[in-house]
Design a protein around this motif. Structure first.
Motif, mmCIF file in Angstrom:
data_model
loop_
_atom_site.group_PDB
_atom_site.id
_atom_site.type_symbol
_atom_site.label_atom_id
_atom_site.label_comp_id
_atom_site.label_asym_id
_atom_site.label_seq_id
_atom_site.Cartn_x
_atom_site.Cartn_y
_atom_site.Cartn_z
ATOM 1 N N GLY A 85 0.533 -1.257 0.083
ATOM 2 C CA GLY A 85 -0.084 0.099 -0.057
ATOM 3 C C GLY A 85 0.515 1.215 -0.058
ATOM 4 O O GLY A 85 1.378 1.664 -0.985
ATOM 5 N N ASN A 86 0.790 2.000 1.148
ATOM 6 C CA ASN A 86 1.140 3.380 1.325
ATOM 7 C C ASN A 86 2.687 3.601 0.897
ATOM 8 O O ASN A 86 3.081 4.503 0.326
ATOM 9 C CB ASN A 86 0.967 4.157 2.461
ATOM 10 C CG ASN A 86 -0.819 4.342 2.556
ATOM 11 O OD1 ASN A 86 -1.146 4.830 1.593
ATOM 12 N ND2 ASN A 86 -1.197 4.195 3.749
ATOM 13 N N LYS A 114 -4.821 2.393 -3.653
ATOM 14 C CA LYS A 114 -3.294 2.313 -3.161
ATOM 15 C C LYS A 114 -2.477 1.872 -4.532
ATOM 16 O O LYS A 114 -1.417 2.369 -4.719
ATOM 17 C CB LYS A 114 -2.771 1.513 -1.995
ATOM 18 C CG LYS A 114 -3.483 1.970 -0.520
ATOM 19 C CD LYS A 114 -3.440 1.365 0.581
ATOM 20 C CE LYS A 114 -3.868 1.828 1.853
ATOM 21 N NZ LYS A 114 -3.593 1.312 3.173
ATOM 22 N N ASN A 117 -2.552 4.691 -6.882
ATOM 23 C CA ASN A 117 -1.554 5.693 -6.449
ATOM 24 C C ASN A 117 -0.126 5.298 -7.096
ATOM 25 O O ASN A 117 0.389 6.258 -7.623
ATOM 26 C CB ASN A 117 -1.527 5.786 -4.924
ATOM 27 C CG ASN A 117 -2.759 6.697 -4.624
ATOM 28 O OD1 ASN A 117 -3.474 7.455 -5.268
ATOM 29 N ND2 ASN A 117 -2.739 6.558 -3.017
ATOM 30 N N GLY A 238 -3.237 -1.554 6.562
ATOM 31 C CA GLY A 238 -2.013 -1.111 6.685
ATOM 32 C C GLY A 238 -1.123 -1.634 7.952
ATOM 33 O O GLY A 238 0.021 -1.245 8.131
ATOM 34 N N GLU A 282 -8.015 6.468 6.587
ATOM 35 C CA GLU A 282 -8.139 4.974 6.355
ATOM 36 C C GLU A 282 -8.244 4.307 7.785
ATOM 37 O O GLU A 282 -8.026 5.058 8.694
ATOM 38 C CB GLU A 282 -7.126 4.408 5.648
ATOM 39 C CG GLU A 282 -5.682 4.677 5.901
ATOM 40 C CD GLU A 282 -4.518 4.216 4.898
ATOM 41 O OE1 GLU A 282 -4.050 5.019 4.386
ATOM 42 O OE2 GLU A 282 -4.353 2.946 4.756
ATOM 43 N N ASN A 317 -5.860 6.996 2.542
ATOM 44 C CA ASN A 317 -6.245 6.307 1.340
ATOM 45 C C ASN A 317 -6.982 5.203 1.592
ATOM 46 O O ASN A 317 -6.695 4.329 2.023
ATOM 47 C CB ASN A 317 -4.765 5.750 0.517
ATOM 48 C CG ASN A 317 -3.822 6.955 0.284
ATOM 49 O OD1 ASN A 317 -4.288 8.043 -0.092
ATOM 50 N ND2 ASN A 317 -2.574 6.908 0.607
#
Lengths: 331, 331
Positions: A85-86, A114, A117, A238, A282, A317
């Motif tokens: 993800g991030n 994600k 992105n 996350g 999130e 996100n």
């Protein structure tokens, strides 16, 4: 705390260096307050809004510091990571700013927004299975083929130093903070925050917030060694990683407590962030507020004196569709 | 612009006085930026986040200035208003801070979350029919019975001065702004912003954003006089009022353009606020972004030189349920 860099992967000076390095590229995120949430929690809460960070999460700080720390020759070959993800999006963005390639190994099942992105920031997506072993295997194959540098999502001193810059800013913005509540997953964020904050203000308390369905940090603190879980089960996508060799010593020594939360508590806090604070977070981002509102925190006499609490809203996100489904499920 | 207070209901000095008066009570709201939205719009956008204001909308600035401007004897009898939403909650909160009663005439059909805010802040809710005549009738009855002071939502110099403080802050925060896009309804917000901004920086452009289904300001500008609409039809519940005698002269003279938007454009912009900017806005709050992204704005040669655009995100009070329904409807 002076000799921390010998003991730990980062210290106040590496964190200050990181801040000088990344300052031109990051957002100095604002701190929001809400009298309604103060009154609900019975404390003064200061929300450090990393959901407004570039890429929508604190991860850009560490990724940016790591990429900017590379020498020109290393950098030219690009960077690689595996992340659901991030961190993936953050590393893509940091690489894009430097004009170098980012190879991102993404496990199947990662949240669509994600992955979008990553693609938007120009990262090259390479899919793996969802297991950690498949992620690592695919990443090491990419490493061999490209000669690029692995930037681990959290078990890396440059990453920990980058994330620690949040605490530098927060303590500049609000001096009177006496505790900081931080989501915990692999431990990069909380390690950086703890090292910076306790060096600046030794009396400050650092409290981790962790989903009950991925409570490896809580279990590790009890066991006195890293515990990894065979499976995790939480809405907070996350927060499913395990502590690493560089983050565990900091978590072991400097994190004062781990508060674990049910998914329904996380969802309720997330709703408050939307409806009261007017911030899109999130699930992982809202867990710090959930911790402060939990009975285990409220009833713990150790934290009775913590009147001014910093809360890191770590990211924002989220697919609006899944968000709404989770709100409905929680009713 | 020096003689504005003779010509208009407020001027730069009344706005500065308002700011000094309300500063201890309001949030100095942050300005957020997003490179993604800059790239989508082709400009540099600076979002003044009044959704983070106390009460969740800019309305608290004006309400607070009005309440603090009352002398002790007036204040003791309380304040009254009729409002479907944010002004009602804001006035309740301002009255609560001063410890005086607030009587709020609320038309049937007002959004639940906004009425909840009124109640939470201690306002006394008195229901009326949805028509303006019923609202005014009920309010005047309350006035007679209580001896309280009417605080009109926008047609009041103290309110206009309070809302103008947004422009003082925005131009301190971001000097290089060359246009400000502001939602328009009764015109209190845009009048205050226009008077302050054009006094400080005469070259600045002020652009109103208005729903097509409530385009009385656009029609008024064309007609050269106040036009009121028999019915309005828009998702932006905060933007259905008509211009007043004090706001019209400012809108007529100082607002450079009115951009009108379809509800689907407003919803799309609202979605971007959630997903990209990570800010919870109500439909009225997102309309400024919708304006900047609209073809009529993009293709207007007059605004080609406006590179740095301030956008007032006016409020964030929205029922998550209705929000989701509107997202689904728009697909």
């Amino acid at each position: 705390m002076e000799a921390n860099r010998e003991k730990y992967a980062a210290d106040l000076s590496s964190i200050k260096e990181a801040h000088d390095r990344i300052k031109p590229y990051i957002h100095r995120t604002p701190v929001l307050t809400s009298e309604s949430l103060n009154s609900i929690s019975g404390r003064s809460l200061f929300f450090k809004c990393e959901c407004f960070q570039k890429g929508g999460a604190f991860k850009f700080r560490g990724a940016c510091n790591a990429v900017l720390s590379l020498d020109a020759e290393q950098a030219a070959k690009g960077v690689v990571t595996h992340s659901s993800g991030n961190h993936a999006a953050a590393l893509s963005l940091a690489a894009k700013i430097q004009g170098i390639p980012a190879y991102i190994v993404v496990p199947k099942g990662a949240p669509k927004c994600k992955v979008d992105n990553v693609i938007r920031y120009g990262g090259k997506v390479i899919w793996s299975e969802a297991t950690m072993s498949s992620r690592e295997e695919v990443a090491s194959k990419v490493l061999q083929e490209t000669g690029s540098v692995l930037i681990h999502p959290y078990n890396d001193g440059r990453i920990i130093s980058g994330q620690g810059t949040i605490a530098l800013e927060l303590l500049e913005q609000i001096q009177e903070i006496d505790a900081i509540v931080v989501p915990i997953s692999g431990g990069g964020l909380i390690s950086g925050v703890a090292l910076a904050a306790k060096s600046i203000k030794p009396s400050i308390r650092i409290i981790a917030a962790e989903p009950k369905g991925a409570d490896d940090a809580a279990q590790s603190k009890v066991a006195g060694k890293i515990i990894t879980l065979p499976v995790t089960n939480t809405i907070a996508d996350g927060l499913r990683a395990s502590l690493g060799g560089l983050t565990w010593p900091v978590v072991r020594d400097l994190v004062d407590d781990v508060v674990t939360l049910e998914d329904c508590e996380i969802i309720e806090a997330m709703k408050m962030c939307y409806e009261i604070l007017k911030v899109s977070v999130e699930p992982s981002g809202a867990i710090g507020l959930a911790a402060v509102l939990s009975n285990s925190f409220r009833n713990n006499p150790s934290w009775r004196d913590c009147k001014n609490i910093g809360i890191v809203l770590s990211g924002g996100n989220v697919d609006l569709g899944s968000l709404w489904d989770s709100f409905k499920r929680s009713k």
